[in-house]
Design a protein around this motif. Structure first.
Motif, PDB file in Angstrom:
ATOM      1  N   ASN A 299       1.364  -4.569  -1.012  1.00  0.00           N
ATOM      2  CA  ASN A 299       0.182  -4.400  -0.161  1.00  0.00           C
ATOM      3  C   ASN A 299      -1.012  -5.244  -0.610  1.00  0.00           C
ATOM      4  OD1 ASN A 299      -0.376  -2.941  -2.506  1.00  0.00           O
ATOM      5  ND2 ASN A 299      -1.552  -1.367  -1.426  1.00  0.00           N
TER       6      ASN A 299
ATOM      7  N   ASN B 265      -7.630  -1.595  11.292  1.00  0.00           N
ATOM      8  CA  ASN B 265      -8.594  -0.532  11.534  1.00  0.00           C
ATOM      9  C   ASN B 265      -8.831   0.163  10.201  1.00  0.00           C
ATOM     10  OD1 ASN B 265      -6.582   1.608  11.175  1.00  0.00           O
ATOM     11  ND2 ASN B 265      -5.817   1.005  13.202  1.00  0.00           N
ATOM     12  N   ALA B 266      -9.679   1.157  10.176  1.00  0.00           N
ATOM     13  CA  ALA B 266     -10.065   1.788   8.916  1.00  0.00           C
ATOM     14  C   ALA B 266      -8.879   2.400   8.183  1.00  0.00           C
ATOM     15  CB  ALA B 266     -11.128   2.856   9.180  1.00  0.00           C
ATOM     16  N   SER B 267      -7.980   3.060   8.899  1.00  0.00           N
ATOM     17  CA  SER B 267      -6.839   3.709   8.244  1.00  0.00           C
ATOM     18  C   SER B 267      -5.859   2.688   7.692  1.00  0.00           C
ATOM     19  CB  SER B 267      -6.130   4.645   9.218  1.00  0.00           C
ATOM     20  OG  SER B 267      -5.612   3.942  10.333  1.00  0.00           O
ATOM     21  N   VAL B 268      -5.674   1.590   8.411  1.00  0.00           N
ATOM     22  CA  VAL B 268      -4.792   0.519   7.935  1.00  0.00           C
ATOM     23  C   VAL B 268      -5.411  -0.161   6.719  1.00  0.00           C
ATOM     24  CG1 VAL B 268      -3.850  -1.752   8.495  1.00  0.00           C
ATOM     25  CG2 VAL B 268      -3.716   0.089  10.173  1.00  0.00           C
ATOM     26  N   ARG B 269      -6.723  -0.386   6.772  1.00  0.00           N
ATOM     27  CA  ARG B 269      -7.415  -1.085   5.691  1.00  0.00           C
ATOM     28  C   ARG B 269      -7.264  -0.361   4.360  1.00  0.00           C
ATOM     29  NH1 ARG B 269      -8.624  -3.571   2.142  1.00  0.00           N
ATOM     30  NH2 ARG B 269     -10.446  -4.874   1.724  1.00  0.00           N
ATOM     31  N   GLU B 270      -7.250   0.955   4.387  1.00  0.00           N
ATOM     32  CA  GLU B 270      -7.148   1.734   3.156  1.00  0.00           C
ATOM     33  C   GLU B 270      -5.813   1.552   2.450  1.00  0.00           C
ATOM     34  OE1 GLU B 270      -7.840   5.742   4.226  1.00  0.00           O
ATOM     35  OE2 GLU B 270      -9.995   5.487   4.600  1.00  0.00           O
ATOM     36  N   LYS B 271      -4.818   1.064   3.174  1.00  0.00           N
ATOM     37  CA  LYS B 271      -3.469   0.944   2.625  1.00  0.00           C
ATOM     38  C   LYS B 271      -3.216  -0.405   1.966  1.00  0.00           C
ATOM     39  CE  LYS B 271      -1.656   3.985   6.256  1.00  0.00           C
ATOM     40  NZ  LYS B 271      -0.763   4.080   7.428  1.00  0.00           N
TER      41      LYS B 271
ATOM     42  N   THR C  99     -12.789  -6.628   8.715  1.00  0.00           N
ATOM     43  CA  THR C  99     -12.996  -5.624   7.680  1.00  0.00           C
ATOM     44  C   THR C  99     -14.429  -5.702   7.166  1.00  0.00           C
ATOM     45  OG1 THR C  99     -12.183  -4.775   5.555  1.00  0.00           O
ATOM     46  CG2 THR C  99     -12.233  -7.156   5.827  1.00  0.00           C
TER      47      THR C  99
END
Length: 305
Positions: A44, A68-74, A108
């Motif tokens: 990742n 998006n925000a949830s994808v970015r956290e990964k 981002t």
């Protein structure tokens, strides 16, 4: 995926970084599959630069991952700046402008890591420090590093820059081993003894700077890959022999050879082929023996003193 700490950042990163320099050669569907495969495999950490595809690669990546925000956290995102047409530019204005462009294209609010690309002969360390301070305090960049820099260039930056420099991206492959050769041939009257980079390998180890080898399959300066290349019969025979022993591909062994070095490096892949990417990732599970590492090193034409 095995992880390491990136420099002194306390940021745990996969030992394999996924290079996105050629993602603009993929169709939208293939780009989506490529990025998702990396994420599924635990790879990742994605490496970008503002000059890759003149910025197009970063934009394609963001679209492929449906940012998006949830994808970015990964994921962990790294990009580089400082190369302009016909020049290098580490001015405060250019660094700040470049990061804004990178963030916009990647869709981002922040970068995990920003590297300064090729060294700028006209660098003003105080200007770099001002840019880094502004980027860090605003939350736009969390960690900083360099690319293709020698010890004195790093020391010059550190004279002004407050933030730790956590990574140095350098060319290294089985056939491009000058940073290793000089340490083996100390005090010898041969070409391998020539110190071309100021002992950057030892410097980075002493200062806890993670080396990120780029072009891990290339020989020369983008002259081609050495794997399955008739120019390197002995090397390929040895790599294939060891690959057979471990039940993996030659791609896996080429990356495993870099990972075996105790410097705790993080090689940057350049492939956009999903199967080859998986082969690269598999190298994190293999630890070559000392004998195997030296056998490959010698098979590449390196002579021990």
């Amino acid at each position: 995926m095995r992880t390491i700490e990136l420099g002194t950042s306390n940021l745990q990163v996969p030992v394999i970084a996924v290079g996105c320099m050629r993602i603009n050669n993929l169709s939208k569907t293939d780009a989506e599959r490529f990025v998702q495969t990396a994420l599924d495999e635990g790879a990742n950490f994605f490496d970008h630069a503002d000059i890759y595809g003149a910025g197009e690669c970063e934009q394609i990546f963001a679209e492929a991952v449906h940012m998006n925000a949830s994808v970015r956290e990964k994921m962990i995102l790294q990009s580089k700046c400082g190369i302009r047409r016909g020049m290098f530019d580490f001015s405060k204005e250019h660094i700040l402008e470049s990061v804004d462009g990178i963030l916009d294209r990647l869709n981002t609010d922040y970068l995990d890591v920003l590297l300064l690309h090729r060294p700028d002969a006209l660098v003003e360390p105080d200007e770099v420090a001002e840019a880094f301070d502004r980027l860090h305090s605003s939350g736009k960049v969390r960690h900083f590093g360099v690319s293709n820099q020698n010890p004195m260039q790093i020391q010059l930056l550190k004279k002004s820059v407050k933030q730790p420099l956590v990574a140095n991206q350098l060319q290294l492959s089985i056939t491009n081993t000058t940073m290793i050769d000089a340490g083996i041939h100390v005090n010898m009257l041969d070409d391998a003894a020539v110190n071309r980079d100021g002992s950057i390998l030892d410097f980075c180890r002493l200062n806890d700077i993670t080396i990120q080898p780029w072009s891990p399959f290339q020989y020369g300066f983008f002259e081609g890959v050495f794997l399955d290349n008739d120019k390197f019969p002995e090397l390929n025979a040895k790599i294939n022999e060891i690959a057979g022993k471990y039940g993996v591909t030659n791609t896996t062994i080429a990356i495993a050879w870099i990972l075996r070095h105790p410097a705790q490096m993080q090689p940057v892949t350049g492939t956009t082929n999903v199967d080859r990417l998986k082969d690269c990732i598999k190298a994190s599970e293999i630890r070559l023996t000392r004998e195997e590492w030296y056998e490959i090193y010698r098979a590449a034409g390196n002579i021990l003193p």
